[in-house]
Motif scaffolding. Sequence first.
Motif, short mmCIF file in Angstrom:
data_model
loop_
_atom_site.label_atom_id
_atom_site.label_comp_id
_atom_site.label_asym_id
_atom_site.label_seq_id
_atom_site.Cartn_x
_atom_site.Cartn_y
_atom_site.Cartn_z
N PRO A 56 -0.83 7.38 -0.58
CA PRO A 56 -1.09 6.22 -1.65
C PRO A 56 -1.50 5.19 -0.45
N ALA A 57 -2.17 3.76 -0.61
CA ALA A 57 -2.09 3.06 -0.31
C ALA A 57 -2.29 2.07 -0.95
N VAL A 58 -0.80 1.44 -1.60
CA VAL A 58 -0.62 1.08 -2.41
C VAL A 58 -0.15 -0.63 -2.17
N ILE A 59 -0.93 -1.75 -2.94
CA ILE A 59 -0.29 -3.59 -2.76
C ILE A 59 -0.05 -3.59 -4.01
N VAL A 60 1.31 -3.80 -4.82
CA VAL A 60 1.10 -4.32 -6.12
C VAL A 60 1.16 -6.14 -6.40
N ASP A 61 0.46 -6.65 -7.59
CA ASP A 61 0.62 -8.16 -7.39
C ASP A 61 0.93 -8.79 -8.55
N LEU A 62 1.88 -9.02 -7.83
CA LEU A 62 3.01 -9.53 -9.40
C LEU A 62 2.81 -11.19 -9.50
N ARG A 63 1.47 -12.22 -8.88
CA ARG A 63 1.31 -13.30 -8.80
C ARG A 63 1.23 -13.86 -10.23
N PRO A 64 -0.34 -12.41 -11.27
CA PRO A 64 -0.74 -13.00 -12.33
C PRO A 64 0.71 -12.87 -12.99
N ALA A 65 1.55 -12.24 -13.05
CA ALA A 65 3.21 -11.39 -13.88
C ALA A 65 3.69 -12.68 -14.29
N ALA A 66 3.60 -12.76 -15.88
CA ALA A 66 3.85 -14.37 -16.41
C ALA A 66 5.27 -13.98 -16.70
N PHE A 67 5.89 -13.17 -16.78
CA PHE A 67 7.69 -12.84 -17.19
C PHE A 67 7.95 -10.96 -16.03
N PHE A 68 8.87 -11.49 -15.53
CA PHE A 68 9.13 -10.01 -14.86
C PHE A 68 11.01 -10.31 -14.84
N ASP A 69 10.69 -9.01 -15.93
CA ASP A 69 12.44 -8.65 -15.28
C ASP A 69 12.74 -7.69 -15.26
N CYS A 70 13.86 -6.79 -15.63
CA CYS A 70 14.67 -4.72 -15.23
C CYS A 70 13.27 -4.68 -14.84
N SER A 71 13.38 -4.38 -16.51
CA SER A 71 12.47 -3.23 -16.33
C SER A 71 11.37 -3.45 -15.47
N GLY A 72 10.55 -4.41 -14.95
CA GLY A 72 9.30 -4.59 -14.54
C GLY A 72 10.19 -3.81 -13.00
N LEU A 73 11.75 -4.31 -12.70
CA LEU A 73 11.93 -4.00 -11.01
C LEU A 73 12.58 -2.32 -11.26
N GLY A 74 12.59 -1.73 -11.95
CA GLY A 74 12.66 -0.82 -12.40
C GLY A 74 11.07 0.56 -11.94
N LEU A 75 10.61 -0.22 -12.91
CA LEU A 75 8.91 0.44 -12.51
C LEU A 75 8.55 -0.03 -11.01
N LEU A 76 8.37 -0.83 -10.70
CA LEU A 76 8.28 -0.81 -8.57
C LEU A 76 9.53 -0.09 -8.04
N CYS A 77 10.14 0.38 -8.12
CA CYS A 77 11.62 1.20 -7.34
C CYS A 77 10.52 2.80 -7.77
N ARG A 78 10.41 3.06 -9.19
CA ARG A 78 9.68 4.40 -9.14
C ARG A 78 7.85 4.33 -8.94
N ALA A 79 7.84 3.53 -8.88
CA ALA A 79 5.99 3.21 -7.40
C ALA A 79 6.52 3.45 -6.48
N HIS A 80 7.51 2.63 -5.75
CA HIS A 80 7.85 2.61 -4.12
C HIS A 80 8.52 4.03 -3.71
N ARG A 81 9.59 4.91 -4.80
CA ARG A 81 10.00 5.93 -4.73
C ARG A 81 8.37 6.94 -4.49
N ARG A 82 7.60 7.10 -5.28
CA ARG A 82 6.17 7.52 -5.32
C ARG A 82 5.81 7.59 -4.21
N VAL A 83 5.48 6.58 -3.37
CA VAL A 83 4.78 6.42 -2.52
C VAL A 83 5.76 6.87 -1.13
N VAL A 84 6.72 6.37 -1.35
CA VAL A 84 7.40 7.25 0.32
C VAL A 84 7.94 8.34 0.18
N GLU A 85 7.77 9.06 -1.28
CA GLU A 85 7.98 10.90 -0.92
C GLU A 85 6.39 11.05 -0.65
#
Length: 179
Positions: free
Chosen positions: A108-137
């Motif tokens: 997969p070739a993915v770009i995640v754009d957080l510029r429209p996000a109004a708020f981002f906490d550690c739950s979002g960080l976990g989501l990004l970690c999961r996405a990154h792990r899936r891409v690397v795998e």
Amino acid sequence: MTQQGAPRDAPVPLERGAQNAAHGPAGPVGRDPAARASAEGDSTAQGDSAARGDSAARDGDAADVTTPRARTHRVGGYTVVELHGEIDIAGVESVGPALDAATAGDGPAVIVDLRPAAFFDCSGLGLLCRAHRRVVERAGRMRLVCDNALILRTLRAGRMLDVLRPVATLDEALREAEG
């Protein structure tokens, strides 16, 4: 009830929920001026919000700013997933499936754009970690677009700046992903 460490007769500050209850009904009609006006029979609240000239009408509905959602589109060979609204523990389940879909398959070739996000906490960080792990795998590529200092601080606190290497613009992410 008194505040911890305060004299027994000291006033207790009201929490946000208690303040709302003290100033009016706690339901959605009590907090939303348009809903309150609608309940009271004001016809302008049901009409075009732009005619009222309020800031929510100029910037889109207030709910659109905070409601978590993902917008996915293709740019070149990349799937761009824009995360909008408040990406917190409640919002992760709204945007997670879009990231899972974008990170599925081989390479997969993915770009995640957080510029429209109004708020981002550690739950979002976990989501990004999961996405990154899936891409690397799956032997893929993932870039992150973020120009918000508070979100970058969250990434730094989670020690993910060096892993995700965010850039400020979509064009910059596309250039770096090609190079």
